[in-house]
Write an enzyme that holds these catalytic residues in place. Structure first.
Site, PDB file in Angstrom:
ATOM      1  N   CYS A  19       0.868  -1.189   0.000  1.00 26.87           N
ATOM      2  CA  CYS A  19       0.000   0.000   0.000  1.00 26.87           C
ATOM      3  C   CYS A  19       0.890   1.220   0.000  1.00 26.87           C
ATOM      4  O   CYS A  19       1.555   1.525   0.997  1.00 26.87           O
ATOM      5  CB  CYS A  19      -0.925   0.006   1.214  1.00 26.87           C
ATOM      6  N   CYS A  40      -4.940   5.815  -4.205  1.00 30.34           N
ATOM      7  CA  CYS A  40      -4.290   4.514  -4.126  1.00 30.34           C
ATOM      8  C   CYS A  40      -2.872   4.686  -4.660  1.00 30.34           C
ATOM      9  O   CYS A  40      -2.683   4.918  -5.862  1.00 30.34           O
ATOM     10  CB  CYS A  40      -5.053   3.470  -4.941  1.00 30.34           C
ATOM     11  N   GLY A  94      -1.816   1.962  -7.063  1.00 28.56           N
ATOM     12  CA  GLY A  94      -2.557   2.168  -8.305  1.00 28.56           C
ATOM     13  C   GLY A  94      -1.954   3.272  -9.152  1.00 28.56           C
ATOM     14  O   GLY A  94      -1.861   3.153 -10.380  1.00 28.56           O
ATOM     15  N   GLU A 150     -10.246  -0.457  -5.164  1.00 22.89           N
ATOM     16  CA  GLU A 150      -9.225  -1.239  -4.473  1.00 22.89           C
ATOM     17  C   GLU A 150      -9.777  -2.591  -4.039  1.00 22.89           C
ATOM     18  O   GLU A 150     -10.866  -2.678  -3.467  1.00 22.89           O
ATOM     19  CB  GLU A 150      -8.707  -0.477  -3.242  1.00 22.89           C
ATOM     20  N   HIS A 152      -2.569  -5.121 -10.271  1.00 25.90           N
ATOM     21  CA  HIS A 152      -3.405  -4.047 -10.811  1.00 25.90           C
ATOM     22  C   HIS A 152      -3.724  -4.301 -12.270  1.00 25.90           C
ATOM     23  O   HIS A 152      -2.879  -4.777 -13.030  1.00 25.90           O
ATOM     24  CB  HIS A 152      -2.692  -2.691 -10.698  1.00 25.90           C
TER      25      HIS A 152
END
Length: 269
Positions: free
Chosen positions: A74, A209, A212, A200, A151
Site C-alpha cells: 500500500c 491509491c 494504483g 481497491e 493491478h
C-alpha cells in the site's frame, strides 16, 4: 488491554496504524481487523496497518483492507508510516522490501521494480499484459502490472464517467485474476499528467491509491503515452511517480496524521 493507535491518511486514503514493533500486540484475526475498520462501530479506515519486528529490514509493515483480508503493499500507507517513523527506513512487506524517507509534509517511497509477466500478476491464462485481449462492457484491452500487489489498468477518454462502483467489484473477482485485482481507470491528459480513479481490492472506491498510481503510470509509460515522470491526480490529490532507468519506481506525495487514541482490544475481539 488498551492498545494505542495513530489515525493517518494519504490523500484521503485513511489508515489506523498499530505499532507492535515491541512484540506486545495480540494476534490479529480477520474479524478484529474488520471491527477496527468499521466506520460505524469501530475506529474506521480503509486499511489497518500493523508494524512488527523484522529480521531482514528495519521493521515490517502488514496491511489489512477493511474487509479484513491481508494484502501485499500500500503506497499511501508507506508514506504515512514514513512520516510516523520520522527517518529513512527499509521496510519489509509481503510484496517485498521497500525503502522510504520522510519529506516536508509527506514522504518519498522506493516501491521497487514492477512485474509484467502474466504469471507474476498473476493471471489465470497466459497473455500479453501490455494489451490484454479482454474486456468488461466499455472497459476493454487493459494493461496489468504487479507493484507488490496486482493491478489492471484501463485507459479511457474520461475516467470520471466510468461506473467504477458497478464494474470494479465484478472485475476484482473475475476468474481471470486468481488473487483478485485492483481496478484502475485512467485518462491521460498530457505527457506528464494522468487522472485516475481506483477500485481497491477488498476496500472499494478510495480517495487515493498509491500502488494504483504507480501501476497506472508505469503502464502508460510502457504504452509510450507519457514520459518517465508523471503527476497522477486522484480524487484525494496528486502524486508524483517516477520510473527510473534502473527499473525502480519512486512515489512522492503527502501524508497526514489525523489524531491519536487508544481502544480496548477486547471490544473488537
Amino acid at each position: 488491554m488498551r492498545i494505542p493507535f495513530v489515525k493517518m491518511h494519504g490523500l484521503g486514503n485513511d489508515f489506523v496504524v498499530l505499532d507492535g514493533r515491541d512484540g506486545n500486540l495480540p494476534p490479529l484475526e480477520n474479524q478484529v481487523a474488520r471491527a477496527i475498520a468499521d466506520r460505524h462501530k469501530g475506529i474506521g479506515c480503509d486499511q489497518l496497518i500493523v508494524l512488527e519486528p523484522s529480521g531482514v529490514a528495519d521493521f515490517r509493515m502488514r496491511i489489512r483492507n477493511s474487509d479484513g483480508g491481508e494484502v501485499e503493499a500500500c503506497g499511501n500507507a508507506a508514506r504515512a508510516v514514513a512520516l510516523l517513523h520520522g527517518k529513512p527506513a527499509n521496510v519489509e512487506t509481503f510484496g517485498g522490501i521497500i525503502s522510504m524517507r520522510p519529506e516536508d509534509g509527506g514522504a518519498a517511497v522506493d516501491m521497487g521494480e514492477p512485474a509484467f509477466g502474466w504469471d507474476e500478476i498473476p493471471l489465470a491464462d497466459a497473455m500479453d499484459t501490455l494489451d490484454m485481449p479482454v474486456g468488461w462492457e466499455e472497459l476493454e484491452r487493459p494493461s496489468a502490472v504487479n507493484v507488490g500487489n496486482p493491478h489492471v489498468i484501463f485507459f479511457v477518454p474520461d475516467c470520471d464517467k466510468v461506473p467504477l462502483e458497478r464494474l470494479g467489484p465484478a472485475i476484482e473477482i473475475d476468474p481471470l485474476f486468481p488473487e483478485r485485482v485492483n481496478v484502475n481507470v485512467a485518462t491521460v491528459e498530457a505527457r506528464d499528467a494522468i487522472r485516475l480513479r481506483v477500485w481497491e481490492r477488498g476496500a472499494g472506491l478510495t480517495q487515493a491509491c498509491g500502488t494504483g498510481a504507480c501501476a497506472t503510470a508505469v503502464a502508460a509509460m510502457r504504452r509510450k503515452l507519457v514520459d518517465r515522470e508523471v503527476v497522477v491526480t486522484l480524487p484525494g490529490g496528486k502524486l508524483l511517480i517516477s520510473w527510473g532507468q534502473d527499473g525502480r519506481i519512486t512515489m512522492t506525495g503527502p501524508a497526514t496524521e489525523s489524531f491519536r487514541g487508544s481502544f480496548d482490544w477486547g471490544a473488537f475481539a
